[in-house]
Scaffold this motif. Sequence first.
Motif, mmCIF file in Angstrom:
data_model
loop_
_atom_site.group_PDB
_atom_site.id
_atom_site.type_symbol
_atom_site.label_atom_id
_atom_site.label_comp_id
_atom_site.label_asym_id
_atom_site.label_seq_id
_atom_site.Cartn_x
_atom_site.Cartn_y
_atom_site.Cartn_z
ATOM 1 N N PHE A 51 0.839 -1.202 0.000
ATOM 2 C CA PHE A 51 0.000 0.000 0.000
ATOM 3 C C PHE A 51 0.868 1.243 0.000
ATOM 4 N N VAL A 52 0.380 2.284 -0.683
ATOM 5 C CA VAL A 52 1.040 3.584 -0.615
ATOM 6 C C VAL A 52 0.711 4.228 0.727
ATOM 7 N N SER A 53 1.565 5.142 1.171
ATOM 8 C CA SER A 53 1.399 5.696 2.516
ATOM 9 C C SER A 53 0.091 6.448 2.681
ATOM 10 N N ALA A 75 -3.839 -15.016 7.127
ATOM 11 C CA ALA A 75 -2.732 -14.191 7.607
ATOM 12 C C ALA A 75 -2.442 -13.108 6.574
ATOM 13 N N ILE A 76 -2.424 -11.856 7.005
ATOM 14 C CA ILE A 76 -2.202 -10.727 6.103
ATOM 15 C C ILE A 76 -0.768 -10.230 6.271
ATOM 16 N N GLN A 77 -0.041 -10.204 5.183
ATOM 17 C CA GLN A 77 1.326 -9.685 5.176
ATOM 18 C C GLN A 77 1.303 -8.312 4.507
ATOM 19 N N LEU A 78 1.560 -7.264 5.294
ATOM 20 C CA LEU A 78 1.480 -5.891 4.802
ATOM 21 C C LEU A 78 2.863 -5.347 4.478
ATOM 22 N N TYR A 137 -4.166 6.385 5.608
ATOM 23 C CA TYR A 137 -5.009 7.383 6.264
ATOM 24 C C TYR A 137 -6.409 7.422 5.655
ATOM 25 N N SER A 138 -6.704 6.456 4.796
ATOM 26 C CA SER A 138 -8.017 6.480 4.140
ATOM 27 C C SER A 138 -8.610 5.083 4.059
ATOM 28 N N VAL A 139 -8.348 4.362 2.978
ATOM 29 C CA VAL A 139 -9.069 3.118 2.706
ATOM 30 C C VAL A 139 -8.513 1.901 3.439
ATOM 31 N N LEU A 140 -7.235 1.924 3.789
ATOM 32 C CA LEU A 140 -6.616 0.705 4.312
ATOM 33 C C LEU A 140 -7.179 0.252 5.659
ATOM 34 N N PRO A 141 -7.252 1.104 6.683
ATOM 35 C CA PRO A 141 -7.722 0.599 7.993
ATOM 36 C C PRO A 141 -9.114 -0.015 7.958
ATOM 37 N N LEU A 193 -8.997 -3.415 6.091
ATOM 38 C CA LEU A 193 -8.376 -4.496 6.866
ATOM 39 C C LEU A 193 -9.298 -4.982 7.971
ATOM 40 N N ARG A 194 -9.978 -4.056 8.642
ATOM 41 C CA ARG A 194 -10.904 -4.470 9.707
ATOM 42 C C ARG A 194 -12.007 -5.367 9.141
ATOM 43 N N ALA A 195 -12.580 -4.959 8.027
ATOM 44 C CA ALA A 195 -13.659 -5.748 7.428
ATOM 45 C C ALA A 195 -13.149 -7.109 6.964
ATOM 46 N N TYR A 196 -11.954 -7.142 6.382
ATOM 47 C CA TYR A 196 -11.427 -8.400 5.864
ATOM 48 C C TYR A 196 -11.081 -9.362 6.994
#
Length: 305
Positions: free
Chosen positions: A99-101, A123-126, A105-109, A112-115
Amino acid sequence: MNLELRQLRYFITVAEELHFGRAALRLHMTQPPLSQTIMALEELLGAPLFVRTRREVQLTPAGAALLPEARRLLAQAQDLHSLVQRAAQGEAGRLSLAFVSSADYSVLPPLLRAYQTAYPQVAIQLQEATSDLQLDELLQGRIDAGLLIPPLPDKAKLALDYLPVLAEPLVLAAPSGLDILQTPGPVRLQDLPPLPLIIFPRTISPGLHDAIVGVFRAAGITPQIGQEAIQMQTIVSLVSAGMGIALVPQSVSNLMRPGVEYRPLHDATPLVETGLAWRRDNPSSVLQGFLALLRKQIDSALRAG
């Protein structure tokens, strides 16, 4: 060692019954082949597992040591079917996501919570990475998907699929204390003091770089680039240090730093897009589950909007 699960199941049954006749009844077989199987297991392991007398059957120390391990191995073997089925349905396994930085601050959190709620056994490798590095990782097959800023080069379009996720305007990030910031509300670029521009290198994110420079040029300003940085956190920190101004995607205003003030612009700004890219030939069921959830979230957001 050709140890069979059948042998372990027979051993466990005899160890629980401590009687070959009752164990044979439980196993729906006659006693002689059961005894032969236990003897073969003892020969295979190189130690007696039972002490047999006319009146009773007892576990030897070797048999007592084997019993919990045999139960564990048999339970694991029984879990293999459900494990394989979960993996085939994308409910278990590993997902590597870059992911870009700005996505942080927008779509990622929320994504990830929903997924993680929907697929707790994946297991999620970020990996935080710029768009250009993500494209290389995707083309080399080292990651499953990447949240990046388009456009995709023609070479990448041949191998990758892309799904738009977010479009947002650019906003001003400026050092606190500027006279123009004493009045609340949007600001005009032409009213800003001639401060250096802090920006991504064009080689890292050409789409975002060109969008930012284009806003200045549309306002009749040729920006003086003072510093270049590849992370949003670094850009905002440099603004906080008073080293210049920056135009950043609106969601970056969620990154609070002392000495930084975010303002919308009077100037027309293009929407900066963030999207997900992945290899078209990636057969991962885990990836397909992730894509299905992301599409569902996008559809829900569109209906809500």
